[in-house]
Design a protein around this motif. Structure first.
Motif, PDB file in Angstrom:
ATOM      1  N   LEU A  86       1.977   6.989  -5.446  1.00 52.06           N
ATOM      2  CA  LEU A  86       1.071   6.562  -6.509  1.00 52.06           C
ATOM      3  C   LEU A  86       1.003   7.602  -7.622  1.00 52.06           C
ATOM      4  O   LEU A  86       0.980   7.253  -8.808  1.00 52.06           O
ATOM      5  CB  LEU A  86      -0.323   6.320  -5.931  1.00 52.06           C
ATOM      6  CG  LEU A  86      -0.473   5.110  -5.000  1.00 52.06           C
ATOM      7  CD1 LEU A  86      -1.855   5.108  -4.367  1.00 52.06           C
ATOM      8  CD2 LEU A  86      -0.231   3.808  -5.750  1.00 52.06           C
TER       9      LEU A  86
ATOM     10  N   ASN B  82       0.844  -1.196   0.000  1.00 55.90           N
ATOM     11  CA  ASN B  82       0.000   0.000   0.000  1.00 55.90           C
ATOM     12  C   ASN B  82       0.881   1.247   0.000  1.00 55.90           C
ATOM     13  O   ASN B  82       1.470   1.608   1.026  1.00 55.90           O
ATOM     14  CB  ASN B  82      -0.917   0.005   1.225  1.00 55.90           C
ATOM     15  CG  ASN B  82      -1.944  -1.103   1.170  1.00 55.90           C
ATOM     16  OD1 ASN B  82      -2.459  -1.414   0.101  1.00 55.90           O
ATOM     17  ND2 ASN B  82      -2.244  -1.703   2.311  1.00 55.90           N
ATOM     18  N   TYR B  83       0.977   1.890  -1.144  1.00 58.76           N
ATOM     19  CA  TYR B  83       1.809   3.077  -1.276  1.00 58.76           C
ATOM     20  C   TYR B  83       1.030   4.325  -0.891  1.00 58.76           C
ATOM     21  O   TYR B  83      -0.198   4.382  -0.974  1.00 58.76           O
ATOM     22  CB  TYR B  83       2.313   3.215  -2.712  1.00 58.76           C
ATOM     23  CG  TYR B  83       3.324   2.167  -3.112  1.00 58.76           C
ATOM     24  CD1 TYR B  83       4.580   2.135  -2.526  1.00 58.76           C
ATOM     25  CD2 TYR B  83       3.025   1.223  -4.097  1.00 58.76           C
ATOM     26  CE1 TYR B  83       5.521   1.182  -2.896  1.00 58.76           C
ATOM     27  CE2 TYR B  83       3.952   0.272  -4.482  1.00 58.76           C
ATOM     28  CZ  TYR B  83       5.202   0.255  -3.877  1.00 58.76           C
ATOM     29  OH  TYR B  83       6.122  -0.693  -4.240  1.00 58.76           O
TER      30      TYR B  83
ATOM     31  N   GLY C 281      -8.367   5.797  -5.386  1.00 57.74           N
ATOM     32  CA  GLY C 281      -8.761   4.586  -4.678  1.00 57.74           C
ATOM     33  C   GLY C 281      -9.815   3.786  -5.407  1.00 57.74           C
ATOM     34  O   GLY C 281     -10.629   3.097  -4.784  1.00 57.74           O
TER      35      GLY C 281
END
Length: 380
Positions: free
Chosen positions: A8, A2-3, A67
């Motif tokens: 991102l 999870n960056y 997201g």
């Protein structure tokens, strides 16, 4: 793994080019692609309306920073809006829009979609009960939200409206242009689809026009992608490349936009030439608590009402030097405009007509003291 957001924004969809090692993905400025055999395109690319590697890189990045699972890039924000309407709605359906929606959105519903057989109701989206009352059971297909709104900076409770939408069988669509994905992520709060004019903060440099839709629903994403191809209002490869370049610095730019806007909003609240300041970061703003709950910070957009009425508002717009008198927003340079005569002229005479004394600022990333000095001389 999870960056974080900034990681991102720089890397999602943007691996180095496998053939040359170029760190920045190339611009695939092509309309068509060689096929290895009849009906056998390489990597699925056959025609750039249907698919283009540069646009795919942008779409992957858009989905990541919001997201979502599916991101789609369009020729403009309004092209994205039109694709959403025609994907989800049919003649006879109903949509709820904000009672201070962007003028172009209102024009799309009132002058285009309404002729196609779609009906709409303008509701005060900052009041969930007003939205619920506007729902037509079985007919309302979309609750359409801007938060903050353009140009009155109203705030909607995304989670509350998502609950209403899903209870009544509608989709919640959130225009996240003013906030940007860095400050607010509606999908995580229950929205079904996010809309952007990528022309604004995502591009960030006033040199490209584009739009986007992002969803976490793979099925809805596939339907939207079908309409993107069938209707054809796609984002071109050079535009996509410019937007990707802008997204890389979105986080650091938004922090500076917010720093400057917070200082300017506080300054305006104490100026005798200003009757009212509309900025969700101010504690007296009616949506302040909701904004604090769902936004990282309060954004770079400020509207205010001139104490001397429309004549004073026009005079202020014409007297600034650093704040450029121009439409649009979200670029590194500061802009000033009179919504009633510029971006929102299309709502004149309607229930959505904006106050004649309203001035809208898109606060850029210049030195804050210079912007304050410019406003001081313009207000004086």
């Amino acid at each position: 793994m999870n960056y974080g957001f900034e990681t991102l924004a720089i890397h999602a969809g943007q691996d180095p080019d496998p053939r040359t090692g170029a760190v920045v993905p190339p611009i695939y400025q092509t309309s068509t692609y060689a096929q290895d055999a009849v009906g056998a395109p390489r990597l699925g690319y056959e025609y750039s309306r249907s698919g283009n590697p540069t646009r795919d890189a942008l779409q992957e990045c858009l989905a990541a920073i919001e997201g979502g699972r599916v991101g789609l890039a369009f020729a403009s924000g309004l092209a994205a809006e039109d694709a959403l309407i025609r994907t989800v709605c049919a003649p006879g359906d109903h949509v709820i829009i904000p009672d201070d929606a962007y003028g172009g959105t209102y024009r799309l519903f009132a002058k285009v979609a309404q002729r196609w057989g779609l009906t709409f109701t303008a509701a005060k989206i900052s009041h969930p009960d007003a939205v619920r009352a506007a729902v037509r059971p079985g007919q309302t297909k979309i609750i359409w939200v801007e938060t903050p709104t353009n140009p009155l900076l109203g705030i909607a409770d995304i989670a509350a409206l998502a609950g209403i939408a899903h209870e009544t069988g509608a989709l919640l669509a959130v225009d996240n242009t003013f906030a940007s994905p860095y400050l607010q992520q509606p999908l995580g709060l229950g929205a079904d689809v996010v809309i952007h004019s990528t022309t604004k903060y995502l591009g960030g440099h006033s040199d490209v026009v584009g739009g986007a839709l992002i969803t976490a629903d793979a099925g809805l994403g596939a339907e939207l992608a079908y309409h993107q191809n069938a209707m054809g209002a796609i984002n071109g490869p050079f535009d996509g490349w410019l937007t990707l370049r802008g997204i890389k610095t979105l986080g650091v730019r938004m922090d500076r936009h917010c720093d400057n806007a917070e200082r300017i909003a506080e300054y305006l609240t104490s100026h005798s030439a200003v009757a009212q300041v509309l900025y969700p970061g101010l504690s007296e703003h009616p949506g302040h608590e909701t904004a604090a709950k769902q936004m990282r910070r309060y954004g770079g957009m400020i509207s205010f009402r001139a104490a001397g009425g429309e004549a004073a508002a026009l005079r202020i717009c014409e007297r600034t030097r650093l704040f450029v008198l121009a439409e649009s927003l979200g670029g590194v340079e500061s802009l000033i405009e009179h919504p009633g005569r510029m971006t929102h002229a299309s709502v004149a005479g309607s229930a959505l007509e904006v106050p004649a004394d309203l001035v809208r600022l898109s606060v850029g990333i210049e030195t804050a003291d210079d912007l304050l000095a410019d406003l001081e001389q313009a207000l004086g």
